[in-house]
Design a protein around this motif. Structure first.
Motif, PDB file in Angstrom:
ATOM      1  N   SER A 260       0.858  -1.183   0.000  1.00  0.00           N
ATOM      2  CA  SER A 260       0.000   0.000   0.000  1.00  0.00           C
ATOM      3  C   SER A 260       0.893   1.232   0.000  1.00  0.00           C
ATOM      4  N   TYR A 261       0.606   2.183  -0.886  1.00  0.00           N
ATOM      5  CA  TYR A 261       1.496   3.316  -1.080  1.00  0.00           C
ATOM      6  C   TYR A 261       0.720   4.636  -1.123  1.00  0.00           C
ATOM      7  N   TYR A 262       1.401   5.683  -0.647  1.00  0.00           N
ATOM      8  CA  TYR A 262       0.933   7.046  -0.840  1.00  0.00           C
ATOM      9  C   TYR A 262       1.705   7.615  -2.033  1.00  0.00           C
ATOM     10  N   LEU A 263       0.989   7.936  -3.110  1.00  0.00           N
ATOM     11  CA  LEU A 263       1.623   8.466  -4.317  1.00  0.00           C
ATOM     12  C   LEU A 263       1.448   9.982  -4.373  1.00  0.00           C
ATOM     13  N   ILE A 264       2.555  10.670  -4.571  1.00  0.00           N
ATOM     14  CA  ILE A 264       2.523  12.109  -4.801  1.00  0.00           C
ATOM     15  C   ILE A 264       3.435  12.404  -5.984  1.00  0.00           C
ATOM     16  N   ALA A 265       3.306  13.571  -6.548  1.00  0.00           N
ATOM     17  CA  ALA A 265       4.143  13.944  -7.683  1.00  0.00           C
ATOM     18  C   ALA A 265       4.479  15.419  -7.589  1.00  0.00           C
ATOM     19  N   GLN A 266       5.597  15.783  -8.188  1.00  0.00           N
ATOM     20  CA  GLN A 266       5.990  17.185  -8.212  1.00  0.00           C
ATOM     21  C   GLN A 266       6.686  17.498  -9.526  1.00  0.00           C
ATOM     22  N   GLY A 267       6.540  18.721  -9.954  1.00  0.00           N
ATOM     23  CA  GLY A 267       7.137  19.146 -11.214  1.00  0.00           C
ATOM     24  C   GLY A 267       7.021  20.645 -11.356  1.00  0.00           C
ATOM     25  N   GLU A 268       7.179  21.135 -12.573  1.00  0.00           N
ATOM     26  CA  GLU A 268       7.127  22.573 -12.812  1.00  0.00           C
ATOM     27  C   GLU A 268       6.790  22.820 -14.277  1.00  0.00           C
ATOM     28  N   ASP A 269       5.979  23.866 -14.515  1.00  0.00           N
ATOM     29  CA  ASP A 269       5.715  24.314 -15.889  1.00  0.00           C
ATOM     30  C   ASP A 269       5.561  25.821 -15.894  1.00  0.00           C
ATOM     31  N   GLU A 270       4.864  26.360 -16.881  1.00  0.00           N
ATOM     32  CA  GLU A 270       4.731  27.815 -16.988  1.00  0.00           C
ATOM     33  C   GLU A 270       4.016  28.426 -15.792  1.00  0.00           C
ATOM     34  N   ASP A 271       3.202  27.639 -15.091  1.00  0.00           N
ATOM     35  CA  ASP A 271       2.489  28.134 -13.912  1.00  0.00           C
ATOM     36  C   ASP A 271       3.374  28.134 -12.674  1.00  0.00           C
ATOM     37  N   GLY A 272       4.590  27.596 -12.777  1.00  0.00           N
ATOM     38  CA  GLY A 272       5.478  27.522 -11.627  1.00  0.00           C
ATOM     39  C   GLY A 272       5.488  26.134 -11.025  1.00  0.00           C
ATOM     40  N   PRO A 273       5.874  26.000  -9.733  1.00  0.00           N
ATOM     41  CA  PRO A 273       5.915  24.688  -9.071  1.00  0.00           C
ATOM     42  C   PRO A 273       4.539  24.021  -9.065  1.00  0.00           C
ATOM     43  N   LEU A 274       4.536  22.710  -9.301  1.00  0.00           N
ATOM     44  CA  LEU A 274       3.301  21.927  -9.357  1.00  0.00           C
ATOM     45  C   LEU A 274       3.384  20.774  -8.359  1.00  0.00           C
ATOM     46  N   PHE A 275       2.219  20.276  -7.965  1.00  0.00           N
ATOM     47  CA  PHE A 275       2.192  19.105  -7.090  1.00  0.00           C
ATOM     48  C   PHE A 275       0.975  18.250  -7.444  1.00  0.00           C
ATOM     49  N   ALA A 276       0.977  17.027  -6.947  1.00  0.00           N
ATOM     50  CA  ALA A 276      -0.160  16.113  -7.096  1.00  0.00           C
ATOM     51  C   ALA A 276      -0.191  15.159  -5.921  1.00  0.00           C
ATOM     52  N   TYR A 277      -1.387  14.849  -5.485  1.00  0.00           N
ATOM     53  CA  TYR A 277      -1.621  13.864  -4.425  1.00  0.00           C
ATOM     54  C   TYR A 277      -2.705  12.932  -4.929  1.00  0.00           C
ATOM     55  N   HIS A 278      -2.440  11.643  -4.924  1.00  0.00           N
ATOM     56  CA  HIS A 278      -3.418  10.688  -5.448  1.00  0.00           C
ATOM     57  C   HIS A 278      -4.653  10.657  -4.546  1.00  0.00           C
ATOM     58  N   GLY A 279      -5.804  10.964  -5.118  1.00  0.00           N
ATOM     59  CA  GLY A 279      -7.021  11.068  -4.329  1.00  0.00           C
ATOM     60  C   GLY A 279      -7.485   9.786  -3.676  1.00  0.00           C
ATOM     61  N   LEU A 280      -6.964   8.626  -4.115  1.00  0.00           N
ATOM     62  CA  LEU A 280      -7.360   7.347  -3.509  1.00  0.00           C
ATOM     63  C   LEU A 280      -6.295   6.805  -2.567  1.00  0.00           C
ATOM     64  N   ASN A 281      -5.323   7.618  -2.189  1.00  0.00           N
ATOM     65  CA  ASN A 281      -4.313   7.171  -1.233  1.00  0.00           C
ATOM     66  C   ASN A 281      -4.963   6.701   0.073  1.00  0.00           C
ATOM     67  N   PRO A 282      -4.395   5.661   0.703  1.00  0.00           N
ATOM     68  CA  PRO A 282      -3.277   4.839   0.238  1.00  0.00           C
ATOM     69  C   PRO A 282      -3.738   3.868  -0.859  1.00  0.00           C
ATOM     70  N   LEU A 283      -2.957   3.787  -1.923  1.00  0.00           N
ATOM     71  CA  LEU A 283      -3.301   2.996  -3.096  1.00  0.00           C
ATOM     72  C   LEU A 283      -2.690   1.603  -2.982  1.00  0.00           C
ATOM     73  N   ALA A 284      -3.507   0.571  -3.148  1.00  0.00           N
ATOM     74  CA  ALA A 284      -3.018  -0.807  -3.086  1.00  0.00           C
ATOM     75  C   ALA A 284      -2.382  -1.190  -4.415  1.00  0.00           C
ATOM     76  N   VAL A 285      -1.155  -1.682  -4.355  1.00  0.00           N
ATOM     77  CA  VAL A 285      -0.443  -2.184  -5.532  1.00  0.00           C
ATOM     78  C   VAL A 285      -0.369  -3.699  -5.378  1.00  0.00           C
ATOM     79  N   THR A 286      -1.090  -4.417  -6.241  1.00  0.00           N
ATOM     80  CA  THR A 286      -1.194  -5.875  -6.102  1.00  0.00           C
ATOM     81  C   THR A 286      -0.727  -6.608  -7.340  1.00  0.00           C
ATOM     82  N   GLY A 287      -0.309  -5.890  -8.360  1.00  0.00           N
ATOM     83  CA  GLY A 287       0.087  -6.539  -9.594  1.00  0.00           C
ATOM     84  C   GLY A 287      -0.978  -6.479 -10.664  1.00  0.00           C
ATOM     85  N   GLU A 288      -2.196  -6.027 -10.306  1.00  0.00           N
ATOM     86  CA  GLU A 288      -3.257  -5.908 -11.295  1.00  0.00           C
ATOM     87  C   GLU A 288      -3.027  -4.662 -12.152  1.00  0.00           C
ATOM     88  N   GLU A 289      -3.398  -4.757 -13.415  1.00  0.00           N
ATOM     89  CA  GLU A 289      -3.256  -3.601 -14.305  1.00  0.00           C
ATOM     90  C   GLU A 289      -4.209  -2.501 -13.875  1.00  0.00           C
TER      91      GLU A 289
END
Length: 405
Positions: free
Chosen positions: A79-108
């Motif tokens: 089970s994982y908490y996924l977040i992301a970060q980056g940058e574009d013309e709007d400046g610093p960006l972020f993301a938080y997965h709305g279904l956290n904690p996300l289960a990773v079981t091998g299913e597509e």
């Protein structure tokens, strides 16, 4: 502290099953998107526990994919908490997965990572609490709600410690004690007030999470939102939709494993539902939109108790633009009905609040399977408590005995 908030990105989870005692592993691939399209150089971080997520330690970092914005993660089952970060013309960006904690079981699984502007909090001495504004595509929301959770909660769903409806300009204010908190904003397109967000509903979680408040500290936040499962609404018209012809297949994978909305206890499999419907109005009889309508069991409590309205109840909805509501009850019986602007705390001065006036103790009795219509809830602003000085006599006082008529 900055941290990526909220959101699914174009992820494909492909099972890679090891042999013998090796843990089940998965390759997580996807693309990080802002409203302008793929975010080149974005990094996705997978935290294996709540503590790792809160302290920002022990994350598995993504590797770049073949095209701009694409990424690849190799994770053991868990089970994982996924977040992301980056940058574009709007400046610093972020993301938080709305279904956290996300289960990773091998299913597509395909889940978009949608990055939004990462605003830094501005903190200064003042009343302990959090104030701010919810935004979508840079514009304030005209309705919605915001909830605050203790950082150690981990799931950040439901009413939390406090829930407030937004002002017309998307603003909110939360009075808190010192501690570490996560603030989540939501705007639902439908009338429901509880349960998982539906396609097109907005989800908002700031990069500054958890936000640690000291006593006597007031923090201001601008929180950007993204729509769940609606890339068309998220992307600018000029942006390229990366899903292409595989969109239909990927949508099915994106929704796999998402829990269905929970119905109130006793509602399913027990005959016709028990429903009440009516309208919330003000003192002049005008409809009140956007108020929470809740019902609390009254059979064991012949007198209404104010502390009960601070508790969570499965019987909850929200009045629509015409003040109308439709509330599903867990079972037949007597219920205390109320309408109010905020949840999770005692009513505050100025809040629109009202109790059912159809009986002496504010309760309504309904039979199992009954649908009762025409219920009116009258709500008005709570007046502030008068000061001690306001209770003192005004003027010279009562006339002397000989001057009385």
């Amino acid at each position: 502290m900055r941290f990526p908030a909220a959101l699914p990105g174009l992820l494909v989870l492909v099972a890679v099953i090891g042999c013998g005692s090796e843990a089940l592993a998965a390759v997580v691939q996807g693309i990080a998107l802002s409203r302008r399209g793929p975010v080149a150089g974005a990094t996705v971080l997978a935290f294996p526990s709540l503590d790792a997520f809160l302290t920002r330690q022990g994350a598995v970092a993504s590797q770049p994919g073949e095209k701009p914005g694409q990424f690849r993660l190799e994770l053991a089952a868990g089970s994982y908490y996924l977040i992301a970060q980056g940058e574009d013309e709007d400046g610093p960006l972020f993301a938080y997965h709305g279904l956290n904690p996300l289960a990773v079981t091998g299913e597509e699984r395909w889940l978009p990572i949608l990055l939004v502007p990462a605003g830094e909090p501005e903190c200064r001495p003042g009343p302990t609490g959090i104030r701010g504004q919810l935004l979508f595509q840079g514009q304030p929301l005209d309705r919605g709600s915001v909830s605050v959770y203790a950082a150690e909660d981990g799931r950040y769903r439901g009413m939390g410690l406090q829930t407030r409806t937004l002002e017309a300009d998307g603003r909110f204010a939360l009075t808190l004690e010192a501690g570490a908190f996560v603030v989540v904003g939501r705007q639902r397109q439908g009338p429901g007030a509880l349960g998982p967000l539906a396609a097109g509903d907005l989800f908002c979680l700031p990069a500054a999470s958890p936000l640690t408040l000291a006593a006597g500290q007031s923090c201001e936040l601008a929180i950007s939102c993204y729509p769940r499962d609606d890339l068309a609404a998220f992307l600018d018209p000029a942006a390229v939709d990366p899903r292409g012809r595989r969109q239909a297949d990927r949508r099915q994978t994106a929704l796999a494993g998402v829990p269905a909305p929970q119905m109130p206890a006793g509602a399913a499999g027990s005959g016709p539902p028990t429903l009440i419907q009516g309208q919330v109005v003000d003192l002049a009889g005008l409809p009140l939109a956007g108020l929470y309508v809740t019902a609390y069991p009254a059979d064991q409590h012949p007198l209404f108790q104010m502390h009960a309205i601070r508790l969570l109840t499965p019987a909850m909805t929200m009045s629509d633009e015409a003040g109308r509501f439709r509330l599903r009850l867990p079972a037949g019986g007597s219920y205390y009905l109320q309408a109010r602007e905020h949840l999770g705390a005692a009513p505050v001065a100025g809040e629109r609040f009202g109790l059912y006036q159809g009986s002496a103790n504010h309760s309504l009795a309904v039979a199992a399977g009954e649908m009762r219509a025409g219920i009116e809830l009258l709500a008005g602003p709570i007046m502030p408590e008068p000061s001690f000085a306001a209770l003192l006599p005004v003027g010279p006082g009562p006339a002397a005995p000989e001057e009385r008529p």
